[in-house]
Structure formats: C-alpha cells, structure tokens
Design a protein around this motif. Structure first.
Motif: not given
Length: 572
Positions: A418-425
């Motif tokens: 469920e992580q956002s795109g910016i959090r995952r990267h």
C-alpha cells in the motif's frame, strides 16, 4: 606513485605496518571508550567506524564526560546474498551487541550501530563464524562489490554473482593484521606482509574504490555511481562480457566547487576472461596516479578528469594486456526495486519487501527484525539485499509461499502493498545521531517528510507516480542523492539543498534547484511542480524527464555516454 607531498592519512597508512597501527593495544585500554585518531583511520580498513551519539554529546560535555563512543561495523557480503543460517547468526549479533537492529545499506550489506569497544573483538569473531567478514568493507581499498537483484531472471543473477564473488575475492587486502587483531591469530616473529595490488609500501589506494555490476534492463545498483561499473551483456542466456564504465562517484564537499558528483564514463567492452585483468588495471592506475595530497580530489573521477578519458582507456588496455572492444548495445528501463511475488524463469519464486530506510528493527508497533528472524528459520532459499535498502526473499518453492506470506503479514513486513510511489522509491542515509559527517537529519526525517509529500501528490492525483526521492544528511552521497529525481542534501539542521531532474534509469545527474532552504520552501516549490507535472506530463513520462523537457531545469550533460561520441555506431 604520485610525487606530491603525502597527506597526513597517507603517512598513517604507510607507518601502519599493513593496517595494524596500535589497534590491538588500544582495544585493551579500559580508561576510555575510544581509540586514538590514527587508529580510527586504520580501523576503517577493518570494516568499522568510531562514532558517538550526537544527541547527547552536549549533555555529556556539561557533565564532563567523554562522548558516548561506540562503533559502527559493516560486513562485506558480495552481491548482498545471505543464507538463512547466516541471517540468523548476524541477527543474533545485532541482538547481543548492537543498538537499533540491523540496517541494510545502499551497498547491499548490513551495518550495525552501537558496538562498544569492549565487544568489538567478539563481534568481529561472530561475523567470521557466520562465514562472513568485515575486512575492506570501508577504507582506501575496493569495498563491497554490488550487483543487480533481478528476481525474474535468476539464471542471469547467478551468472553475474559468480563474477561479483570473484572480483570481491581478488581485491581483498592480503595483510594478516585482520586475523591477528580480531580472530586470535598469533604473530610469530616480525610481521611479513605484501600487497601485490595495493602496493607493498602499504599505502593502499588514495581513497575508497567501488565496483558494481548491473544486469540490463535493471539498473537497481546505480552502476554508473561506482568507480568501476560493469554492465553485463547477456545474449541467449550466455554472458558475452561487460561494458566498462569508469570514474563514477557521488561525494562532494559543501562550498568547494572543485568537488562534484560524477557518473562513470563508458570506455569499452571486455570479455569475461579479461574482466579481472581490466578491473585490476583500473584499480592500479588509480593506485599509481590518484591524488595523495588532497583527499577531496583523490577519487578516481578526479584522476580521470585530470588525465583524460582517452589516456585512461589506452592505459587500461596496456595494463590488462588486451585492448577494450567497442561498446555493446544495452538498455536500462528503471533503477527501482520490484515488490511482491515474482516467478523466476526456473519456476521458483521471489518476494520483494519494502524496508523503510533499510532499518530492520522492532519499533512503532512493528516487529520487522523478529519477523525476518522467523522467516529465516523456515526459509529453504536465500536472502538478497538490494542497493535501495530493501530485500528479496529468494528461491522459494511454490509449496512454501503460503507460510512465508503468513509470516510477512503477521510481523508487518507487507507494507509494500500500500505504499505510495514516492515512498516505495526513497532512500535515506543514517545521518544523525551517529554519523560524524551529518549536517542535517535524513533517516529520522524521512517519516516526517514523506507524509507531507504524499499529501501534495494526493492533491494532484499523483499518489502512485513512481518518483525517486533521495535524502542525505550531507553532500558526501551515501544515499546517492545526485541520482534522485528529487533530492534533499543537508546543509544545516532543518536546511537542505533541493536538487531535481535525474532520470529513472541512473544515467543523468540532478541539478541544484533551491539552495540551503527549509521545509516550507521545499514543499512550496514541489507543490507547484507537482501541479504542473499532473497537468502537462505525457504518457509514462518520469518526473525528472518532465522537468527537463518543459525547461524547469537544464539537464546536466555529464553522463556515461558523454565522452564516447561513437556510441551509436558501436551499438549498431
């Protein structure tokens, strides 16, 4: 060897008796939790840094106590591959001796914080007993060799992992000091050592040296950030060889324009049977021509810029005994990690897990360290650490997936879903309170900053947009901030340089957008840019590419192909 006057550290190295110094004696000194400054420089070659807790430094000074000294220890785990038995042993050391659990670094290994001086020998012995080592994990030598972790192509990973191990072994220091100091090896008579690669004057390299291997189309190790980058060329399941890039490095010094980040320059192709000779040629050229007077200018990138790419390419061929061939074609698609289950070509499964800032620790209601311990007890495959501070549970049988999933859910390791795109990267260095170089917060700031960025992205319908975010507490570049589409580089407490515009494949550096600004200006600037990106982007356009296309920033022209004008012809 350079004829320039030696820097103080060069003198320490040459007088060290092949990295011995007085480390062994000072470990027995009960009066202080520290060791002398000269020995702290040598200790890095053994894989450890002396640090102190900066959160309580002032209070201890008021109490007329010495700083709360402790040691960070980093393992050398080539390619980040760890067996379940090794994981359990390294985790046990963390429980017994370290603070803040296990931390996955941006070079595919573990480091531990808070090791007291009186426990250092037992800790090092424990790592040795786990069939690992810490030698050359730091210091002016070739450090941890890293590689791509592509869960889909397990056969290709196996091909390159063999070369990762071979290169790592080839460049290990030969000194017996490590065994004498840490493993109970007794010195008989006068110590006799030799370092055929690093030099028998025991000066080793002018600065640290890093090697990385990437497997296209994945550049998850940011191969061009390394002093020596090797791009594996694999055709029909066979390793043809490697495209060779030299001169990458992320570090810079605040306020010194003569220091700068640089991406490695592609200089040619080499076949597998020549890769060790080519790598040794690059390392020894840096040994002989690197700047030993000014450490700020001692990395390979400065050597190459001073002497020229063409000269360096020719010298590599001469020392290796075989000239480099024209570059082979390749294509990178991304440099992020893959999350969730992926089935490899051999039918076995791989589970990519998101680990915030690489910290495996039981805190904030989560039991990440305990959960990984329980997984290691049942896993029949292996673990692979990534250069983006995440990990892969690899080579899992179909029948074992359900049991792994249950443990992942039970211990809160399923955050990748469920992580956002910016959090995952995102990547964040350790910074405060332990890093002596930190000028601002990084790892501790990430969980404060990310929700604010996510709120802005949500408002513009961009929550799932993959954006590379890099946080660094100083300009030295451990989190590879200069390759972030968005990067914050610490300047002082609460203040950062905002850098923008790298690409998503690790082939373009970002540039300075706002200098020495606080959070409010950072968020205001990004809010406006996110809005423009949401309105004007084209299909599948990355944030960094968008900023360059619409002219918000001017792209940094320095890249891996900048000095190879015939790349298109050679790739045809």
């Amino acid at each position: 060897m350079s004829i320039s006057p030696l820097s103080p550290l060069e003198d320490i190295k040459t007088r060290s008796r092949f990295l011995r110094g007085t480390i062994a004696k000072e470990l027995e000194n009960p009066v202080t939790g520290a060791i002398p400054e000269a020995d702290t420089k040598l200790l890095k070659f053994h894989g450890s840094y002396m640090q102190d807790d900066r959160d309580i430094r002032d209070e201890r000074r008021k109490q007329k106590l010495e700083p709360a000294y402790a040691f960070m220890v980093r393992a050398r785990l080539p390619g980040g591959v760890i067996s379940p038995d090794q994981w359990l042993a390294l985790d046990e050391l963390a429980q017994k001796y370290a603070t803040r659990g296990l931390r996955i670094t941006t070079r595919q290994t573990f480091q531990w914080h808070g090791i007291l001086k009186r426990n250092l020998r037992a800790f090092m012995q424990g790592i040795h007993d786990a069939r690992a080592t810490t030698i050359a994990a730091c210091g002016d030598v070739n450090r941890q060799v890293i590689s791509s972790v592509n869960p889909h192509l397990s056969s290709q990973h196996a091909l390159t992992q063999a070369w990762v191990q071979r290169l790592s072994d080839h460049f290990l220091p030969r000194t017996s000091a490590y065994a004498e100091i840490w493993l109970g090896g007794e010195q008989v008579g006068e110590a006799v050592d030799e370092e055929p690669i690093y030099g028998n004057d025991s000066a080793y390299l002018p600065r640290k040296f890093k090697i990385g291997i990437a497997i296209p189309p994945t550049n998850d190790c940011d191969v061009f950030a390394n002093d020596l980058g090797l791009v594996a060329i694999i055709e029909n399941g066979e390793l043809q060889g490697f495209n060779v890039a030299v001169g990458g490095g992320m570090g810079a010094t605040a306020g010194d324009p003569t220091t700068y980040p640089r991406l490695g320059t592609l200089i040619g192709f080499t076949r597998p049977e020549h890769v060790v000779a080519v790598a040794e040629a690059v390392v020894t050229l840096q040994r002989d021509h690197g700047d030993r007077k000014e450490r700020q200018h001692a990395r390979l990138k400065y050597t190459i810029d001073r002497l020229g790419v063409d000269w360096f390419r020719e010298q590599v061929g001469l020392r290796a005994g075989v000239p480099l061939e024209p570059l082979r074609p390749y294509r990178f698609a991304h440099n992020g990690d893959r999350y969730g289950w992926s089935r490899g070509e051999d039918g076995r499964w791989h589970l990519g897990l998101y680990i915030a800032s690489g910290r495996l620790w039981d805190q904030d209601g989560l039991r990440l360290q305990t959960g990984m311990r329980e997984i290691a007890r049942v896993l029949q495959g292996e673990f692979r650490l990534t250069c983006n501070q995440n990990l892969v549970i690899a080579n899992v049988d179909e029948a074992d997936r359900a049991a792994i999933d249950a443990l992942v859910e039970e211990y809160g390791l399923d955050g990748y879903k469920e992580q956002s795109g910016i959090r995952r990267h995102h990547i964040a260095c350790v910074a405060l309170p332990t890093c002596g170089l930190a000028m601002a917060e990084s790892e501790r700031y990430a969980p404060v900053l990310l929700p604010k960025l996510e709120a802005l992205l949500d408002a513009h319908g961009l929550r799932d947009a993959p954006i590379l975010l890099r946080l660094s507490g100083c300009p030295n570049g451990c989190s590879r901030p200069y390759l972030g589409e968005i990067a914050l580089v610490g300047r002082a407490l609460g203040r950062y340089d905002l850098r923008l515009g790298a690409d998503f494949i690790g082939e373009r550096l970002n540039v300075l957008y706002r200098e020495n600004v606080a959070e409010a200006e950072i968020l205001s600037s990004l809010d406006a840019l996110f809005g423009q990106y949401a309105r004007e982007r084209v299909a599948d356009e990355g944030f960094g590419d968008f900023l360059v296309r619409v002219g918000v920033i001017q792209a940094d022209p320095r890249g891996p192909h900048a000095a190879v004008p015939d790349r298109k012809a050679s790739a045809a």
